[in-house]
Scaffold this active site. Structure first.
Site, short mmCIF file in Angstrom:
data_model
loop_
_atom_site.label_atom_id
_atom_site.label_comp_id
_atom_site.label_asym_id
_atom_site.label_seq_id
_atom_site.Cartn_x
_atom_site.Cartn_y
_atom_site.Cartn_z
CG HIS A 376 -2.00 -0.98 1.20
ND1 HIS A 376 -3.27 -0.75 0.71
CD2 HIS A 376 -2.00 -2.28 1.61
CE1 HIS A 376 -4.00 -1.84 0.83
NE2 HIS A 376 -3.26 -2.79 1.37
CE LYS A 567 -6.37 13.99 0.88
NZ LYS A 567 -6.22 13.03 -0.18
NE ARG A 568 -3.58 9.88 10.43
CZ ARG A 568 -3.22 8.94 11.30
NH1 ARG A 568 -4.01 7.89 11.48
NH2 ARG A 568 -2.11 9.05 11.99
CE LYS A 573 -2.39 10.77 3.53
NZ LYS A 573 -3.05 9.93 2.51
CB THR A 675 -10.03 5.11 -0.78
OG1 THR A 675 -9.47 5.43 0.51
CG2 THR A 675 -9.37 3.86 -1.31
CE LYS A 679 -13.95 6.33 1.46
NZ LYS A 679 -13.12 6.44 2.66
#
Ligand code: 7LS
Length: 836
Positions: A376, A567-568, A573, A675, A679
């Site tokens: 992952h 998100k985290r 990110k 992911t 959504k």
């Protein structure tokens, strides 16, 4: 077997099946009142919504029970091939709404509760999330279970029943505070303890050779400190198909005789402490999604899960097949959710050799035909390594097996590339160094017949980079399985307004066959449909506004563009890039540069690992910027900024339906898949994103006109490394200079000078791995295209419809079908009318 207690099976003719429970409102009311009154001891003076929730949960659970038993017996009687999803994380969120949806009793339950004067949604709010995961990897496991049950695949999840799930996040003075999540404090109506399937897991001690009765030389693990693994089963219903699969979570317990020696010596306190040591194993979920490797308790958790789960499967096999392992590999498949459960490889070897008496070669033939590994992440800090001495202390027998696996593997490498010492060193499961390390990813690759990444780019990068040597040796092992999300939770459950509208136009088939949703694309040019679509989105935005108001005390005007990144919190990110854009917009407003302005409401949420100082500082920066922007009367409705505390599965169920713009800003090549991006897309948000992970495939599906792309590609990122000069970038960009000036002059930290210096230094460092400054210009330009597009309402709604219409690929039903066709080869099982 020394450890196995005999199970006695009692048959009672009096215990035949009861007639099926009524699924209608009257039947639900009847059972609800019984639970409320007799089981929970409540009456009309009850003031706690928890009891209302619990009575309905028990009522719904009853309706799962019969299907659950039928599913179990169907699998046992048919002796079908079985799959097992081994994961340290299952981020399930709430269960009640999902269970009612999949059983098809939501309308009946709404009516039943209404007749009792209760609002169903208020009651559902009382359920605490099962937050047994950090983020994407854990939520993926939960979506996979939903799809396996919906596709009627005989797959069982195995995980850990953490007493404390993901910490709850509060923001105090702009800073993240972590609080324990004691999610089980009011009990958990969805779990069923199964003490009769308890397993025993060994730790410590040593391994010893001995001669078995037949004279064979065998090995046994002795003087160990054992821990019991007690299973708790959770039902996983498929979508209206009679299947109810099982998620089995293990809780650690001390052995009965945990301490006899110490008790007899009179040291009561010491012996109770020993008990704690055993039970600590499943006490808490580690709140990291990368790094902080090397904690011995984490390794105990990993081995505990692998060992208990494999023993459970082997026990079931032995019971049914009477010890004949000929078909074991053809009939069982274990999917490893990253390397976290990769002790499963040596543990299966141990069970087959030491407990079942097999030779190495027979055991290895079985093991590497049953294990499959999913990677992952490419981030080096998330690649698991365990110091060899620590591993050997805790799991001596398992280390011995790993060393043997490695010795045989290195011999294979050597025969493939004779004399290539460098390659042998590179590929060895044991990394040399002052303290040798066990490379868990390499162990997983060597012990598996399939290795997959989670999006096309990610899988490509794996075989070109990290796993290149292994790909050259075994090209046929490597494959891609692009992630997905379940449309049951992520459209049907979380967005009833949109679901109703889509149902009216194309029927309900899309819920279990998401490709059908492409049929709404034809309606994108229908003005009336666009208006209806817009009305649904506005209603969802109003609900999101209410959440933001309640949690952040910030007012989002639903007419503005809802621009969301949840998100985290992680540097790769690039929440930082997002907040730099916000600062730039603020700068423009203050400079009066607002011609043709689009009002924006920016929402950011997510948790930082407690030890990740930079991520925590980014949270503080976001909160401080929000404080300044929202308090400035010159800004007004032009720009609002909120940091949503305690982001969770349940929060996302309100957030994604109300989002216009989905921010997917990772440095290209760093986000394996993502992911959340899926959504948002399903719920009609448009993505602004880099060419990273599944963003690439989202853009492919929806078309470049309906996606706001920006930033360097992963090749460009790699090429730039080594001659990256952020200061030169800043010098050439007046907008970025404006932003850096505001940061440097302490505009967002007037009372804490220097607070954000680490952030400023990171942006300006030529070694910034995330290249924030490099993508600033391109990002701001893309955001400007977004702002212009949003002003053309009809165009925007059209894009929104097309995003939902093109999201069919991102259903986990497609992902799981791919896993099954290429890796598992399980037969879908109709749940018929088995005799119970
Ligand atoms: C972890 C720990 C760790 C994801 O969500 C790594 C760790 C640790 O390294 C170390 C010490 C203690 C606890 N917990 C939990 C998770 C992870 N690793 C990952 C890797 C990838 N966690 N991902 C995400 O997975 C999603 C599903 O495939 C992807 O969409 C997403 O791109 C990826 O970031």
């Amino acid at each position: 077997m020394v450890y196995k207690k005999k199970r006695t099976i009692i048959t009672s003719p009096g215990l035949t099946e009861l007639p099926p429970l009524a699924p209608d409102a009257a039947g639900l009311i009847y059972d609800y009142r019984r639970y409320f009154t007799y089981t929970l001891g409540q009456n009309k003076y009850c003031h706690s919504v928890k009891y209302f929730y619990k009575a309905l949960a028990l009522t719904v659970r009853d309706r799962l029970m019969e299907r659950w038993k039928k599913t179990r017996y169907t699998y046992i009687e048919s002796q079908c091939k079985r799959g097992y999803y081994l994961s340290l994380e299952f981020l399930m969120g709430r269960t009640l709404g999902n269970a009612m949806l999949n059983l098809g009793i939501t309308d009946a339950a709404t009516q039943a509760m209404h007749e009792l004067g209760i609002n169903l949604e208020d009651l559902a709010e009382a359920e605490i999330d099962a937050g047994l995961g950090n983020g994407g990897l854990g939520r993926l496991a939960a979506c996979f279970l939903d799809s396996c049950a919906t596709l009627q695949l005989p797959v069982m999840g195995y995980g850990i029943r953490y007493e404390y799930g993901m910490f709850r996040q509060r923001i105090v003075n702009g800073r993240q505070i972590e609080e324990p999540d004691h999610w089980l404090r009011d009990g958990n109506p969805w779990e069923q303890e199964r003490p009769e399937y308890t397993q025993r897991v060994r730790f410590g001690g040593r391994s010893e050779k001995f001669h078995a009765e037949n004279g064979e030389l065998r090995v046994r693990w002795v003087d160990s400190r054992d821990v019991l693994a007690v299973p708790y089963d959770i039902p996983i219903p498929g979508y209206r198909n009679g299947t109810v699969n099982t998620l089995r979570l293990w809780k650690a317990a001390a052995t009965d005789a945990f301490d006899l020696g110490e008790f007899n010596a009179g040291d009561y306190a010491e012996s109770v402490a020993t008990k704690n040591e055993a039970e600590n194993i499943t006490m808490v979920l580690y709140p990291n999604d990368a790094s902080e490797n090397g904690k011995v308790l984490r390794l105990r958790q990993q081995y505990f899960l692998a060992s208990a789960s494999l023993q459970d499967v082997v026990d079931r096999w032995v019971m049914v097949r009477k010890g004949d392992f000929t078909d074991f590999a053809a009939q069982n498949c274990f999917q490893l959710n990253d390397t976290h459960p990769s002790c499963a490889v040596p543990e299966l070897m141990r069970i087959l050799m030491d407990d079942q008496g097999m030779s190495w070669d027979t055991a290895w033939g079985i093991t590497c035909r049953t294990m499959a590994y999913t990677n992952h992440t490419l981030l080096p800090e998330a690649l698991e390594k365990w110091p060899l001495p620590l591993f050997g202390q805790l799991l001596p027998r398992i280390l011995e097996i790993i060393l043997e696996i490695n010795a045989r593997f290195i011999a294979e490498v050597s025969s493939h590339w004779p004399g290539d010492i460098d390659r042998m060193r590179r590929m060895s499961i044991i990394e040399e160094g002052d303290v040798p390390q066990i490379r868990m990813a390499y162990l997983a690759i060597v012990g598996s017949f399939s290795v997959n990444g989670v999006a096309a780019l990610h899988s490509q990068l794996l075989i070109q980079g990290l796993f290149r040597d292994f790909y050259e040796l075994w090209p046929q092992k490597f494959n891609n399985k692009t992630n997905g999300v379940t449309p049951r939770r992520w459209i049907a459950r979380c967005n009833p307004g949109l679901s109703r509208l889509v149902n009216e136009k194309i029927g309900e088939g899309w819920i279990s066959d998401l490709q059908q949703i492409s049929r709404i694309a034809a309606l994108a040019d229908d003005r009336e449909f666009r208006q209806q679509w817009h009305d649904v989105k506005q209603a969802n935005k109003a609900q999101l506004s209410a959440l933001v108001h309640a949690k952040c005390k910030v007012d989002f005007n639903p007419e503005g563009l809802f621009d969301v990144q949840v998100k985290r919190i992680h540097e790769y990110k690039r929440q930082l890039l997002n907040i730099l854009h916000v600062i730039h917009l603020y700068d423009r407003i203050k400079r009066g540069d607002t011609a043709g302005w689009t009002d924006r409401c920016v929402l950011i949420g997510g948790k930082a690992a407690p030890g990740y100082a930079m991520a925590k500082l980014i949270i503080t920066l976001i909160n401080n910027v929000a404080g300044v922007v929202n308090a400035d009367p010159a800004v007004g409705d032009k720009l609002k900024v909120a940091f949503l505390p305690n982001y969770s599965v349940t929060a996302m169920e309100v957030i994604c339906p109300g989002t216009d713009l989905s921010e997917q800003l990772s440095t290209a090549g760093k986000e394996a898949s993502g992911t959340g991006n899926m959504k948002f897309m399903m719920n009609g948000a448009i993505t602004i994103g880099t060419l990273d992970g599944a963003n690439i495939e989202i853009r492919e599906e929806v078309g470049e006109d309906n996606f706001f792309m920006f930033g360097l590609t992963s090749e460009e990122v790699d090429a730039l490394r080594g001659n990256y000069d952020p200061n030169a970038v800043i010098a050439c960009d007046t907008d970025l200079q404006g932003v850096m000036n505001l940061l440097r002059c302490g505009h967002f930290n007037l009372f804490e000078p220097g607070l954000f210096d680490p952030i400023i230094n990171a942006i300006c460092s030529p070694h910034d791995p995330w290249m924030v400054a490099a993508d600033f210009r391109s990002f701001v330009d893309a955001q400007q295209r977004v702002a212009v597009a949003y002003q053309d309402r009809e165009r925007w709604i059209r894009m929104s419809i097309l995003n939902t219409a093109c999201s069919g690929k991102f259903s986990t039903d497609r992902t799981i079908t791919d896993y099954n066709n290429d890796i598992w080869h399980l037969k879908p099982m109709e749940i018929g009318s088995v005799e119970l």
